[in-house]
Design an enzyme around this catalytic site. Sequence first.
Site, PDB file in Angstrom:
ATOM      1  N   ARG A 176      36.347  92.487  85.220  1.00  0.00           N
ATOM      2  CA  ARG A 176      36.432  93.891  84.844  1.00  0.00           C
ATOM      3  C   ARG A 176      35.527  94.125  83.655  1.00  0.00           C
ATOM      4  O   ARG A 176      35.523  93.334  82.697  1.00  0.00           O
ATOM      5  CB  ARG A 176      37.879  94.248  84.483  1.00  0.00           C
ATOM      6  N   GLU A 230      43.965  98.283  82.259  1.00  0.00           N
ATOM      7  CA  GLU A 230      43.861  97.616  83.569  1.00  0.00           C
ATOM      8  C   GLU A 230      44.028  96.099  83.594  1.00  0.00           C
ATOM      9  O   GLU A 230      44.463  95.538  84.604  1.00  0.00           O
ATOM     10  CB  GLU A 230      42.502  97.948  84.220  1.00  0.00           C
ATOM     11  N   ARG A 260      37.609 107.373  99.122  1.00  0.00           N
ATOM     12  CA  ARG A 260      37.989 108.049  97.872  1.00  0.00           C
ATOM     13  C   ARG A 260      36.872 108.071  96.829  1.00  0.00           C
ATOM     14  O   ARG A 260      37.138 108.116  95.620  1.00  0.00           O
ATOM     15  CB  ARG A 260      39.227 107.390  97.239  1.00  0.00           C
ATOM     16  N   SER A 304      35.014 101.582  72.424  1.00  0.00           N
ATOM     17  CA  SER A 304      34.533 102.965  72.550  1.00  0.00           C
ATOM     18  C   SER A 304      35.119 103.862  71.465  1.00  0.00           C
ATOM     19  O   SER A 304      34.641 104.964  71.224  1.00  0.00           O
ATOM     20  CB  SER A 304      34.903 103.533  73.918  1.00  0.00           C
ATOM     21  N   ASP A 305      36.189 103.393  70.823  1.00  0.00           N
ATOM     22  CA  ASP A 305      36.792 104.152  69.728  1.00  0.00           C
ATOM     23  C   ASP A 305      37.651 103.178  68.924  1.00  0.00           C
ATOM     24  O   ASP A 305      37.987 102.104  69.409  1.00  0.00           O
ATOM     25  CB  ASP A 305      37.622 105.331  70.247  1.00  0.00           C
ATOM     26  N   GLY A 326      35.588 100.684  85.665  1.00  0.00           N
ATOM     27  CA  GLY A 326      36.586 101.674  86.067  1.00  0.00           C
ATOM     28  C   GLY A 326      35.941 102.818  86.844  1.00  0.00           C
ATOM     29  O   GLY A 326      36.466 103.295  87.852  1.00  0.00           O
ATOM     30  N   SER A 345      36.069  99.798  78.732  1.00  0.00           N
ATOM     31  CA  SER A 345      36.046 100.140  77.313  1.00  0.00           C
ATOM     32  C   SER A 345      37.443  99.969  76.740  1.00  0.00           C
ATOM     33  O   SER A 345      38.431  99.911  77.478  1.00  0.00           O
ATOM     34  CB  SER A 345      35.565 101.584  77.121  1.00  0.00           C
ATOM     35  N   GLU A 400      43.375  98.875  76.388  1.00  0.00           N
ATOM     36  CA  GLU A 400      42.753  99.406  77.604  1.00  0.00           C
ATOM     37  C   GLU A 400      43.877  99.591  78.617  1.00  0.00           C
ATOM     38  O   GLU A 400      45.042  99.572  78.238  1.00  0.00           O
ATOM     39  CB  GLU A 400      41.604  98.492  78.075  1.00  0.00           C
ATOM     40  N   ARG A 408      29.539 104.141  87.486  1.00  0.00           N
ATOM     41  CA  ARG A 408      29.008 103.009  86.726  1.00  0.00           C
ATOM     42  C   ARG A 408      28.695 101.843  87.672  1.00  0.00           C
ATOM     43  O   ARG A 408      27.748 101.105  87.460  1.00  0.00           O
ATOM     44  CB  ARG A 408      29.989 102.604  85.641  1.00  0.00           C
ATOM     45  N   ARG A 420      27.915 105.276  75.082  1.00  0.00           N
ATOM     46  CA  ARG A 420      28.708 104.271  75.778  1.00  0.00           C
ATOM     47  C   ARG A 420      27.911 103.624  76.909  1.00  0.00           C
ATOM     48  O   ARG A 420      27.978 102.434  77.139  1.00  0.00           O
ATOM     49  CB  ARG A 420      29.971 104.926  76.361  1.00  0.00           C
TER      50      ARG A 420
HETATM   51  N1  HPA Z   1      43.749 103.757  75.007  1.00  0.00           N
HETATM   52  C1  HPA Z   1      43.738 103.265  76.245  1.00  0.00           C
HETATM   53  N2  HPA Z   1      42.636 102.942  76.868  1.00  0.00           N
HETATM   54  C2  HPA Z   1      41.471 103.111  76.237  1.00  0.00           C
HETATM   55  C3  HPA Z   1      41.407 103.608  74.950  1.00  0.00           C
HETATM   56  C4  HPA Z   1      42.612 103.930  74.303  1.00  0.00           C
HETATM   57  O1  HPA Z   1      42.630 104.388  73.146  1.00  0.00           O
HETATM   58  N3  HPA Z   1      40.097 103.667  74.596  1.00  0.00           N
HETATM   59  C5  HPA Z   1      39.393 103.205  75.645  1.00  0.00           C
HETATM   60  N4  HPA Z   1      40.208 102.857  76.643  1.00  0.00           N
END
Ligand code: HPA
Length: 233
Positions: A88, A182, A44, A204-205, A21, A91, A180, A25, A218
């Site tokens: 892709r 996308e 962009r 990531s969470d 994304g 996270s 996510e 990166r 990350r």
């Molecule tokens: N929501 C949407 N996209 C994400 C999240 C989330 O909690 N964490 C990482 N990408």
Amino acid sequence: MNTPHINTNGNKIAESILLPGDPLRAKFIADNFLTDVVQFNSVRNMLGFTGKYKAKEVSVMGTGMGMPSIGIYSYELISKFGVKNLIRIGSCGALQENLKLYDIVIGQGASTNSNFAHQYNLPGTFAPLASYELLSKSVSTANNLGIDVHVGNILSTDIFYNDNKEAELSWKKMGILGVEMEAAALYMNAARLGANALCILTVSDNLITHEETTAEERQTAFVNMMKISLEML
Ligand code: HPA
């Protein structure tokens, strides 16, 4: 060939592309994993690079966040630049307790709350799927590298800050592994335009246990995803 969002100035885009994304990166991957690197896009600041990984030509470019953004880039990459394999790497927020931070999730299917599929005028709903070939290659490559992966359905949501706090959680009961923003649009563009797509994610969470990673952590975890996607091509 130039498009409204990708101006290559004659530089080449490879048949296979990695799509993080974050454009920085993409630069990180080019700087750390590729040789003979040429930058092919800066429109962009959506940086794109083509280089070699172990003698094989590969490109890497940012997509931005969300389905409208990846929808634009993946459409142009496939239909105007002839890209065939789009992976892709991103996270996700985990929706299952057993998923730990930094675990890798591969999106076999991408459920969505987006209306991206309405454009196709289908008399029903469409199930956006990963390319089976890329999916099976990614799993066997991860096995060879000794990296554990979880394969299953993910949710591509249009809303990060949802006013309805339960909205994402209600997908948990359907076995959705993570959220996510996308994959569904990428999978639909690939299906419509005849290309192969896959989405590999790092947790990531966790939306159930509320564990979170830091930006630096990350970055390290992303390296495993990069290794899988570069080695499998
Ligand atoms: N929501 C949407 N996209 C994400 C999240 C989330 O909690 N964490 C990482 N990408």
